[in-house]
Design an enzyme around this catalytic site. Structure first.
Site, PDB file in Angstrom:
ATOM      1  N   GLU A 129      -6.238   6.938  -1.037  1.00 36.60           N
ATOM      2  CA  GLU A 129      -6.155   5.777  -0.153  1.00 36.60           C
ATOM      3  C   GLU A 129      -6.751   4.528  -0.813  1.00 36.60           C
ATOM      4  O   GLU A 129      -6.161   3.448  -0.774  1.00 36.60           O
ATOM      5  CB  GLU A 129      -6.865   6.043   1.182  1.00 36.60           C
ATOM      6  CG  GLU A 129      -6.126   6.970   2.113  1.00 36.60           C
ATOM      7  CD  GLU A 129      -4.718   6.472   2.453  1.00 36.60           C
ATOM      8  OE1 GLU A 129      -4.498   5.244   2.503  1.00 36.60           O
ATOM      9  OE2 GLU A 129      -3.845   7.309   2.641  1.00 36.60           O
ATOM     10  N   HIS A 189       0.837  -1.202   0.000  1.00 42.64           N
ATOM     11  CA  HIS A 189       0.000   0.000   0.000  1.00 42.64           C
ATOM     12  C   HIS A 189       0.877   1.260   0.000  1.00 42.64           C
ATOM     13  O   HIS A 189       0.646   2.194  -0.774  1.00 42.64           O
ATOM     14  CB  HIS A 189      -0.909  -0.042   1.237  1.00 42.64           C
ATOM     15  CG  HIS A 189      -1.696   1.195   1.485  1.00 42.64           C
ATOM     16  ND1 HIS A 189      -2.998   1.347   1.073  1.00 42.64           N
ATOM     17  CD2 HIS A 189      -1.356   2.360   2.111  1.00 42.64           C
ATOM     18  CE1 HIS A 189      -3.428   2.553   1.438  1.00 42.64           C
ATOM     19  NE2 HIS A 189      -2.461   3.184   2.064  1.00 42.64           N
ATOM     20  N   GLU A 190       1.894   1.289   0.835  1.00 44.04           N
ATOM     21  CA  GLU A 190       2.767   2.474   0.918  1.00 44.04           C
ATOM     22  C   GLU A 190       3.556   2.662  -0.376  1.00 44.04           C
ATOM     23  O   GLU A 190       3.702   3.778  -0.876  1.00 44.04           O
ATOM     24  CB  GLU A 190       3.714   2.356   2.127  1.00 44.04           C
ATOM     25  CG  GLU A 190       3.011   2.392   3.479  1.00 44.04           C
ATOM     26  CD  GLU A 190       2.175   3.646   3.683  1.00 44.04           C
ATOM     27  OE1 GLU A 190       2.546   4.708   3.143  1.00 44.04           O
ATOM     28  OE2 GLU A 190       1.139   3.562   4.361  1.00 44.04           O
ATOM     29  N   HIS A 218       1.456   4.244  -3.006  1.00 44.69           N
ATOM     30  CA  HIS A 218       1.335   5.708  -2.909  1.00 44.69           C
ATOM     31  C   HIS A 218       2.459   6.390  -3.699  1.00 44.69           C
ATOM     32  O   HIS A 218       2.231   7.386  -4.388  1.00 44.69           O
ATOM     33  CB  HIS A 218       1.438   6.163  -1.445  1.00 44.69           C
ATOM     34  CG  HIS A 218       0.152   6.107  -0.664  1.00 44.69           C
ATOM     35  ND1 HIS A 218      -1.021   6.673  -1.113  1.00 44.69           N
ATOM     36  CD2 HIS A 218      -0.132   5.583   0.556  1.00 44.69           C
ATOM     37  CE1 HIS A 218      -1.978   6.488  -0.198  1.00 44.69           C
ATOM     38  NE2 HIS A 218      -1.463   5.825   0.819  1.00 44.69           N
TER      39      HIS A 218
END
Ligand SMILES: [Zn+2]
Length: 252
Positions: A183, A128-129, A132
Site C-alpha cells: 500500500e 495508486h491503483e 499496484h
C-alpha cells in the site's frame, strides 16, 4: 531417513523457482518474489474483471465515466512503461473503492465519488491503483501464497495436490488485501504517476482526509492498511519531489 524422490523433486523445484524468480518494483526498487508470468497474471485479471462487470454492471453516469477514462488515459500516456492496453470502467457499486487487476483492468466504483470531489482527487486514487498493477502487487501476493502452499504440500507429502493449491492461492491472491508495504509503495508510485500526468499531487492528501472524514480507512477498509494519518504524513514527506514533477509536467 530417505525422502521419496517426488518430494525431493518438488522441494528442489520450489527452491529453484525462488532463486530464479525475483523482480524489482518500479521507483522503490524493492525486491519481489515473482513466480507468475505477465501473461498468466493478465489472463487471470481479465477473467476476474469480466466476472465483476457481469455481476455488478457498468454504471450509466456519463460525466463520471468520462472523468474516469480521461484520468486513466492521461496517467497511462504520461508515464513511460505503462503501455496502452488499459481498460477503465465505472462500476455500479456504492462502496467507496476502486481496484486494478493484472493486464490493466481498472474499475472505479460509483461510491468512490463520495470521497473524490474532482478530477485531481480521482487521479490520485487511479494513480495508486495503476501503481499496484505496474508494481505487480497481485502477482507478488499470489507468489507468496503459492510458496506457502507448496511448502505445506511438500511437508505433508501431498505433492499431487501442488497444482490445486497453487490455483487456490492464485484465486485468493486476487481477492486478499494488499500488504501495508504494498500500500505504501502504491502511494509512492501513484503520487509520481499523477504528478507526471499534470494532476496536482496535493489532491492525494485531500482524498485521505476525505476518507478519514467518512470514518473509513480507504479502499478495502481493512485493518492491515496504513491509517489515513500515516498515509497523509508519508505523502506529505514526498510532496516536495512530487510538486517538482507536477510543475515540470507538459500535461499540466
Ligand atoms: Zn491500494
Amino acid at each position: 531417513m530417505r525422502y521419496p524422490s517426488f518430494l525431493v523433486a518438488a522441494a528442489l523445484l520450489t527452491a529453484a523457482a525462488v532463486l530464479t524468480s525475483c523482480s524489482s518494483a518500479p521507483v522503490t526498487g524493492r525486491q519481489q518474489l515473482m513466480l507468475m508470468s505477465d501473461s498468466e497474471a493478465a489472463a487471470m485479471g481479465r477473467d476476474a474483471y469480466r466476472e465483476i462487470l457481469a455481476e455488478k454492471g457498468i454504471a450509466s453516469n456519463a460525466e463520471q465515466t468520462a472523468m474516469v477514462r480521461r484520468a486513466g488515459e492521461r496517467i497511462a500516456a504520461a508515464n513511460a512503461g505503462l503501455g496502452g492496453n488499459w481498460e477503465f470502467n465505472l462500476i455500479n457499486d456504492e462502496t467507496p473503492n476502486a481496484f486494478a487487476l493484472p493486464g490493466g483492468y481498472v474499475g472505479v466504483n460509483t461510491g468512490l465519488f463520495q470521497v473524490v470531489h474532482d478530477e485531481n482527487q480521482l487521479a490520485a486514487v487511479m494513480g495508486h491503483e495503476i501503481a499496484h498493477v505496474i508494481a505487480r502487487h497481485p502477482e507478488e501476493r499470489i507468489s507468496r501464497q503459492a510458496l506457502i502452499g507448496t511448502g505445506t504440500a511438500v511437508l505433508g507429502g501431498a505433492a499431487p495436490e501442488l497444482a490445486d493449491m497453487a490455483a487456490a492461492a492464485a484465486t485468493l491472491g486476487l481477492v486478499l488485501p494488499f500488504s501495508r508495504e504494498q500500500e505504501s509503495e502504491a502511494d509512492t508510485i501513484g503520487l509520481q504517476y499523477m504528478a507526471r500526468a499534470g494532476y496536482d499531487p496535493r489532491a492525494a492528501v485531500q482524498v485521505w482526509r476525505n476518507f478519514d472524514a467518512l470514518g473509513q480507512s480507504g479502499p478495502s477498509f481493512l485493518s492491515t492498511h496504513p491509517s489515513p494519518g500515516d498515509r497523509i504524513a508519508s505523502l506529505e514527506s514526498q510532496m516536495p519531489a512530487a510538486m517538482k514533477i507536477y510543475e515540470a509536467s507538459s500535461a499540466n
